[in-house]
Design a protein around this motif. Structure first.
Motif, mmCIF file in Angstrom:
data_model
loop_
_atom_site.group_PDB
_atom_site.id
_atom_site.type_symbol
_atom_site.label_atom_id
_atom_site.label_comp_id
_atom_site.label_asym_id
_atom_site.label_seq_id
_atom_site.Cartn_x
_atom_site.Cartn_y
_atom_site.Cartn_z
ATOM 1 N N GLU A 277 32.781 -18.452 82.401
ATOM 2 C CA GLU A 277 33.139 -17.090 82.806
ATOM 3 C C GLU A 277 33.623 -17.018 84.245
ATOM 4 O O GLU A 277 34.479 -16.198 84.586
ATOM 5 N N SER A 278 33.076 -17.875 85.095
ATOM 6 C CA SER A 278 33.448 -17.838 86.511
ATOM 7 C C SER A 278 34.615 -18.760 86.840
ATOM 8 O O SER A 278 35.050 -18.818 87.987
ATOM 9 N N SER A 279 35.142 -19.475 85.839
ATOM 10 C CA SER A 279 36.195 -20.462 86.109
ATOM 11 C C SER A 279 37.543 -19.823 86.428
ATOM 12 O O SER A 279 38.388 -20.417 87.099
ATOM 13 N N GLY A 280 37.752 -18.618 85.913
ATOM 14 C CA GLY A 280 39.050 -17.980 86.103
ATOM 15 C C GLY A 280 40.126 -18.539 85.191
ATOM 16 O O GLY A 280 41.273 -18.084 85.222
ATOM 17 N N LYS A 281 39.779 -19.505 84.364
ATOM 18 C CA LYS A 281 40.760 -20.159 83.485
ATOM 19 C C LYS A 281 40.934 -19.463 82.140
ATOM 20 O O LYS A 281 41.894 -19.727 81.423
ATOM 21 N N GLY A 282 39.995 -18.595 81.795
ATOM 22 C CA GLY A 282 40.088 -17.958 80.493
ATOM 23 C C GLY A 282 38.976 -16.956 80.290
ATOM 24 O O GLY A 282 38.327 -16.504 81.243
ATOM 25 N N LYS A 283 38.730 -16.635 79.014
ATOM 26 C CA LYS A 283 37.730 -15.626 78.685
ATOM 27 C C LYS A 283 36.776 -16.139 77.614
ATOM 28 O O LYS A 283 37.178 -16.844 76.690
ATOM 29 N N LEU A 284 35.506 -15.768 77.766
ATOM 30 C CA LEU A 284 34.476 -16.117 76.810
ATOM 31 C C LEU A 284 34.296 -14.942 75.858
ATOM 32 O O LEU A 284 34.143 -13.797 76.287
ATOM 33 N N TYR A 285 34.333 -15.235 74.551
ATOM 34 C CA TYR A 285 34.209 -14.193 73.531
ATOM 35 C C TYR A 285 32.959 -14.404 72.688
ATOM 36 O O TYR A 285 32.529 -15.539 72.462
ATOM 37 N N PHE A 286 32.423 -13.284 72.162
ATOM 38 C CA PHE A 286 31.291 -13.329 71.241
ATOM 39 C C PHE A 286 31.643 -12.477 70.021
ATOM 40 O O PHE A 286 32.177 -11.380 70.165
ATOM 41 N N GLY A 287 31.354 -13.011 68.819
ATOM 42 C CA GLY A 287 31.684 -12.285 67.604
ATOM 43 C C GLY A 287 30.668 -12.528 66.503
ATOM 44 O O GLY A 287 29.691 -13.272 66.673
ATOM 45 N N LYS A 288 30.898 -11.921 65.361
ATOM 46 C CA LYS A 288 29.972 -12.029 64.238
ATOM 47 C C LYS A 288 29.848 -13.488 63.768
ATOM 48 O O LYS A 288 30.834 -14.215 63.717
ATOM 49 N N SER A 289 28.607 -13.872 63.389
ATOM 50 C CA SER A 289 28.407 -15.274 63.006
ATOM 51 C C SER A 289 27.595 -15.495 61.746
ATOM 52 O O SER A 289 27.593 -16.594 61.202
ATOM 53 N N LEU A 290 26.841 -14.514 61.271
ATOM 54 C CA LEU A 290 25.973 -14.674 60.091
ATOM 55 C C LEU A 290 24.928 -15.762 60.327
ATOM 56 O O LEU A 290 24.480 -16.426 59.392
ATOM 57 N N THR A 291 24.540 -15.945 61.584
ATOM 58 C CA THR A 291 23.648 -17.041 61.962
ATOM 59 C C THR A 291 22.294 -16.518 62.449
ATOM 60 O O THR A 291 22.236 -15.603 63.270
ATOM 61 N N THR A 292 21.222 -17.121 61.937
ATOM 62 C CA THR A 292 19.881 -16.758 62.378
ATOM 63 C C THR A 292 19.113 -18.001 62.817
ATOM 64 O O THR A 292 19.313 -19.095 62.291
ATOM 65 N N VAL A 293 18.241 -17.822 63.793
ATOM 66 C CA VAL A 293 17.337 -18.874 64.255
ATOM 67 C C VAL A 293 15.937 -18.513 63.757
ATOM 68 O O VAL A 293 15.458 -17.403 64.005
ATOM 69 N N SER A 294 15.306 -19.439 63.042
ATOM 70 C CA SER A 294 13.995 -19.176 62.452
ATOM 71 C C SER A 294 13.122 -20.413 62.533
ATOM 72 O O SER A 294 13.575 -21.498 62.923
ATOM 73 N N LEU A 295 11.877 -20.230 62.136
ATOM 74 C CA LEU A 295 10.972 -21.353 61.935
ATOM 75 C C LEU A 295 10.759 -21.478 60.438
ATOM 76 O O LEU A 295 10.323 -20.529 59.776
ATOM 77 N N SER A 296 11.074 -22.629 59.882
ATOM 78 C CA SER A 296 10.883 -22.851 58.456
ATOM 79 C C SER A 296 9.475 -23.378 58.203
ATOM 80 O O SER A 296 9.019 -24.304 58.878
ATOM 81 N N VAL A 297 8.817 -22.798 57.218
ATOM 82 C CA VAL A 297 7.487 -23.243 56.811
ATOM 83 C C VAL A 297 7.654 -24.377 55.806
ATOM 84 O O VAL A 297 8.424 -24.269 54.847
ATOM 85 N N THR A 298 6.947 -25.473 56.022
ATOM 86 C CA THR A 298 7.106 -26.633 55.143
ATOM 87 C C THR A 298 5.838 -27.035 54.411
ATOM 88 O O THR A 298 5.883 -27.913 53.546
ATOM 89 N N ASN A 299 4.714 -26.416 54.753
ATOM 90 C CA ASN A 299 3.449 -26.859 54.160
ATOM 91 C C ASN A 299 2.547 -25.668 53.863
ATOM 92 O O ASN A 299 1.941 -25.093 54.765
ATOM 93 N N LEU A 300 2.452 -25.291 52.604
ATOM 94 C CA LEU A 300 1.600 -24.178 52.212
ATOM 95 C C LEU A 300 0.183 -24.622 51.870
ATOM 96 O O LEU A 300 -0.633 -23.812 51.454
#
Length: 542
Positions: A277-300
């Motif tokens: 963002e501070s480089s002055g060379k371009g622009k940083l964009y953010f958009g929709k991703s359908l991405t989630t960060v979770s903890l998966s349970v592996t042992n019941l």
């Protein structure tokens, strides 16, 4: 990211390292504070053509055979070379692709009218025979398609007219037509693929498709070039050439963008935000991703087998702190495995109701301690996988350890080498020694029902072994429902069942990140770049 519609989690170590050396989608960072950001629907349209542009990619694709294309490097490139029957749009909706029309005469039949006059890069025109051949390759167990789960319900694929293909399903499946906008619906030249044999999709063999770019020079370990295909049936690409450079090191990759050596890239890591963002060379964009960060349970069978322990961890986890330190402050807290942006076509009231009250408004350590005591879990061991693969994995694991310890659990971190971390997604034996592991998961279709397939009895990605006949029956009912609004209501019920069990402990939703040099524009800001010919839209900014 780490996810796969087949018994193979392809987002392995390479992806894990992408998002700050952590994808898997891991989302790395080193950013100590939050980054102010704005979601962008798109980028300004180009003002003209451009001779070429160079794109930074964190890893070299192991191959470019579409049936094995289930990770960022392969799909980001192939989306511009090969095409599918339907097409994902930058808005994450679906439109006709190599099929001009699709009809659904009954619940188990889809009839595709094939687009006439479409030329292959190697010569000749696409026919219904090419479509039949291409889909059937996924169904051949000897080829080991990574998309076989998407086509589980396919009974037959037949040519039913000169330019018509009919797919018959074993049972109704509302997700099937959506998969036809991904690699599951890709069409290649049957003649070329047969002639190339095992060389198909390799640097020595190549591919023969119909997209706006042809596969050019592939310099192993360095780059892949795409050349504009002037015989393309659709909108002509604005760039004459695209060069993908493979740059595994995050700092080096970022440096090439700040100097203009590369013109941009997707999957920007959080520790690079400020520098870009501070480089002055371009622009940083953010958009929709359908991405989630979770903890998966592996042992019941262990301590986390008691739902009260899982809910206690959700209440005690400093999710806001992880969002700030692990994702650079970019994202939103999540209450469920499915991202809100996945609910395309669903009534807003249904979506709002589906998420109402799911995510804890704030940490409640006292309530979490009470749940641990009620469960008789005080002092019990919980093993959480961690890895130096990236800050998003290591920081989330550390946050879980801190939360668990604070509420009375004995939380042990089990360090796994980066190249072995991906085995957690594909090898049950690798999960035997852990109770939880960080998992970043993205969808390839815009339907939350796809997220909830992983909790069905016996599903390959059902890491915990959870089994509930009522859940399975509801999933089957939702899958058979073609009306989007009705399917959304059924999916909301599935989401409620899953979140009540907390089989995944949701943490955050993470947007798509992209950097564009000032000299180019036009690229979509969403995760559509996985299956949409995004590079054809890139042209001169001025």
């Amino acid at each position: 990211m780490r996810r796969s519609p087949k018994p193979c989690h392809m987002a392995g170590a390479a992806v894990l390292s992408v998002l700050l050396a952590a994808c898997g989608g891991t989302a790395p960072t080193g950013t100590p504070g939050a980054t102010a950001y704005t979601m962008s629907a798109g980028t300004p349209p180009p003002k003209g053509d451009i001779a070429s542009f160079t794109w930074a990619l964190y890893a070299e694709p192991p191959g470019l055979d579409y049936i094995h294309a289930f990770d960022y490097p392969q799909n980001m490139i192939l989306a511009n070379v090969c095409e599918s029957l339907m097409r994902w749009t930058p808005e994450l909706t679906m439109e006709p692709g190599l099929a001009t029309k699709v009809t659904n005469p009954d619940a188990k039949t889809f009839v595709y009218t094939i687009r006439p006059g479409v030329k292959f890069h190697g010569g000749g025109e696409m026919t219904a025979d090419d479509v039949v051949y291409s889909i059937r390759r996924h169904l051949d167990p000897a080829l080991g398609s990574y998309w076989n789960k998407a086509l589980d319900n396919v009974e037959s694929v037949t040519k039913t007219g000169p330019m018509q293909v009919t797919v018959t399903l074993k049972r109704p499946d509302a997700l099937f037509p959506q998969w036809m906008a991904t690699s599951a619906g890709t069409v290649v030249s049957a003649k070329a693929a047969e002639a190339m044999g095992k060389r198909f999709g390799t640097a020595d063999g190549g591919v023969d498709c119909t997209g706006p770019f042809t596969l050019g020079t592939w310099t192993k370990g360095q780059s892949i070039e795409l050349d504009r295909f002037d015989g393309y049936w659709g909108k002509r690409a604005k760039a004459g050439k695209v060069t993908f450079r493979f740059i595994p090191d995050v700092a080096t990759r970022t440096a090439t963008m700040t100097t203009g050596e590369t013109d941009g890239g997707y999957l920007i890591t959080p520790d690079s935000y400020t520098r870009l963002e501070s480089s002055g060379k371009g622009k940083l964009y953010f958009g929709k991703s359908l991405t989630t960060v979770s903890l998966s349970v592996t042992n019941l069978k262990g301590a986390v087998g008691d739902v009260r322990v899982r809910k206690a961890l959700m209440l005690a986890l400093d999710r806001q702190g992880f969002l700030k330190t692990g994702l650079g402050g970019v994202g939103t807290l999540s209450g469920a495995p499915a991202a809100r942006d996945a609910w395309q076509g669903a009534p807003a009231a249904t979506v709002d109701a589906a998420y109402d009250g799911l995510a804890p408004a704030s940490r409640d350590v006292e309530q979490a301690r009470r749940l641990i005591q009620e469960a008789g879990a005080t002092g019990k061991k919980v093993v959480v996988a961690t890895s130096p693969i990236g800050p998003d994995v290591s920081l989330l694991a550390t946050a879980v350890q801190a939360a668990g310890t604070e509420i009375g659990l004995d939380v042990e971190l089990k360090t796994i080498a980066p190249d072995a971390y991906t085995a957690l997604f594909s090898d049950p034996t690798a999960r035997e020694a852990v109770d939880l592991f960080p998992n970043t998961y993205y969808l390839s279709i815009t339907d939350p029902l796809a997220s909830y397939s992983v909790f069905r009895s016996g599903d390959f990605e059902n890491y915990s072994g959870f089994s509930d006949p009522a859940y399975d029956a509801l999933f089957d009912q939702a899958t058979a429902e073609y009306d989007p609004a009705k399917r959304a209501e059924l999916t909301a019920r599935l989401q409620k069942m899953e979140t009540e069990q907390a089989l995944w402990i949701p943490v955050a939703e993470w947007p798509t990140t992209m950097f564009l040099n000032n000299r180019i524009t036009g690229a979509p800001t969403t995760i559509a770049y996985m299956y949409y010919p995004w590079a054809a839209d890139v042209g001169a900014a001025g």
